[in-house]
Design an enzyme around this catalytic site. Structure first.
Site, PDB file in Angstrom:
ATOM      1  CG  HIS A 118      -1.745  -1.084   1.531  1.00  0.00           C
ATOM      2  ND1 HIS A 118      -3.101  -1.031   1.336  1.00  0.00           N
ATOM      3  CD2 HIS A 118      -1.481  -2.328   2.003  1.00  0.00           C
ATOM      4  CE1 HIS A 118      -3.645  -2.190   1.681  1.00  0.00           C
ATOM      5  NE2 HIS A 118      -2.676  -3.004   2.078  1.00  0.00           N
ATOM      6  CD  GLU A 172      -1.315   1.409   4.370  1.00  0.00           C
ATOM      7  OE1 GLU A 172      -0.806   2.230   3.571  1.00  0.00           O
ATOM      8  OE2 GLU A 172      -2.530   1.126   4.389  1.00  0.00           O
ATOM      9  CG  ASP A 225      -2.980   1.976  -2.277  1.00  0.00           C
ATOM     10  OD1 ASP A 225      -4.129   1.784  -2.710  1.00  0.00           O
ATOM     11  OD2 ASP A 225      -2.562   1.454  -1.225  1.00  0.00           O
ATOM     12  CB  THR A 240       0.329   6.160   3.996  1.00  0.00           C
ATOM     13  OG1 THR A 240       1.263   7.139   3.520  1.00  0.00           O
ATOM     14  CG2 THR A 240       1.070   5.023   4.677  1.00  0.00           C
ATOM     15  CG  HIS A 265      -4.885  -1.560  -1.523  1.00  0.00           C
ATOM     16  ND1 HIS A 265      -5.236  -0.430  -0.826  1.00  0.00           N
ATOM     17  CD2 HIS A 265      -5.887  -2.455  -1.294  1.00  0.00           C
ATOM     18  CE1 HIS A 265      -6.377  -0.631  -0.206  1.00  0.00           C
ATOM     19  NE2 HIS A 265      -6.797  -1.854  -0.473  1.00  0.00           N
TER      20      HIS A 265
END
Length: 251
Positions: free
Chosen positions: A48, A115, A163, A50, A153
């Site tokens: 991912h 993340e 992302d 953020t 993601h």
């Protein structure tokens, strides 16, 4: 004094146990526990970005909520490469949301979420990439997650996520052995090659085919098509898909 200390010790022991959850038990059945069990086994790693201003802001969000409700992730990598763990590997973090990858429909239950402190559209730092590679080595080795099962993601949720974005260095990960990436010289696929069957074999959900193409372009072409409803494959896409599907089917 002894009469005072014994009740105090009992209270402290009770307090220390108050946060330990008992095993889930069905009241309809007699509890006869077996030692033959283990915890969940993640089989995918989801990367991912953020899309927030700082690692601290993301740490706050991942321990509380965003506009859609409570969220979390197993790991967060800061701009400086600092690595934070928020949820144990054996537990289910709330990072993937709705989506699908191949036959997996509950990605929160079957994945590790990582993340990376990044607002989509900015380059990832060398420190972040170095930390990520060390973490991937640890996770794939320790948890026996296939190295090819490192995805974006946006790959699992192409209709609603973008992302980690088109600037994420998938080639760097592939050079280190992570993620599914075409190998050798790319060649034209044979007559009758179906790119949608190839996309499905790789894992992409195809409910919205233009969204799936946009996710594919971010991952394999380093290109962001925005929200183009007419996104389509070109000749190079077909070569890449042919190579990827051969790798996937050969596993």
């Amino acid at each position: 004094m002894r009469r005072f200390l014994l009740p105090l010790a009992a209270c402290l022991l009770a307090a220390s146990c108050a946060h330990v959850e008992a095993p889930s038990r069905n009241p309809l059945a007699e509890w006869v526990p077996s030692p033959n069990l283990d915890q969940r086994r993640p089989v995918v790693i989801v990367i991912h970005a953020t899309e927030q201003a700082s690692a601290q802001q993301s740490l706050d969000t991942l321990r509380t909520a965003n506009r859609h409700g409570p969220v979390s992730s197993h790991y967060l990598i800061g701009d400086d490469g600092r690595l934070y763990q928020l949820v144990a590997d054996s537990e289910r973090a709330w990072h993937a949301g709705g989506g699908r990858w191949g036959t997996l429909t509950d990605l929160n239950s079957t994945s590790i979420g990582i993340e990376i402190d990044n607002e989509v559209g900015e380059p990832f730092t060398e420190a972040q990439v170095a930390t990520l590679l060390r973490l991937l080595d640890d996770l794939t080795s320790r948890l026996s997650i296939p190295k090819t099962q490192v995805i974006a993601h946006a790959d699992l949720a192409p209709t609603r996520k973008r992302d980690p974005g088109a600037l994420f260095p998938w080639q760097r990960l592939a050079d280190a052995g992570y993620g599914l990436w075409p190998q050798g010289e790319l060649v034209d696929p044979p007559a009758g090659f179906d790119p949608w069957l190839a996309m499905a074999a790789i894992g992409y959900p195809l409910e919205d085919r233009a969204a799936a193409v946009r996710a594919f372009h971010r991952h394999y072409r380093g290109r962001d098509d925005g929200d183009d409803p007419a996104a389509a494959f070109d000749a190079q896409d077909l070569r890449i898909l042919y190579a990827l599907s051969a790798l996937r089917l050969g596993q």
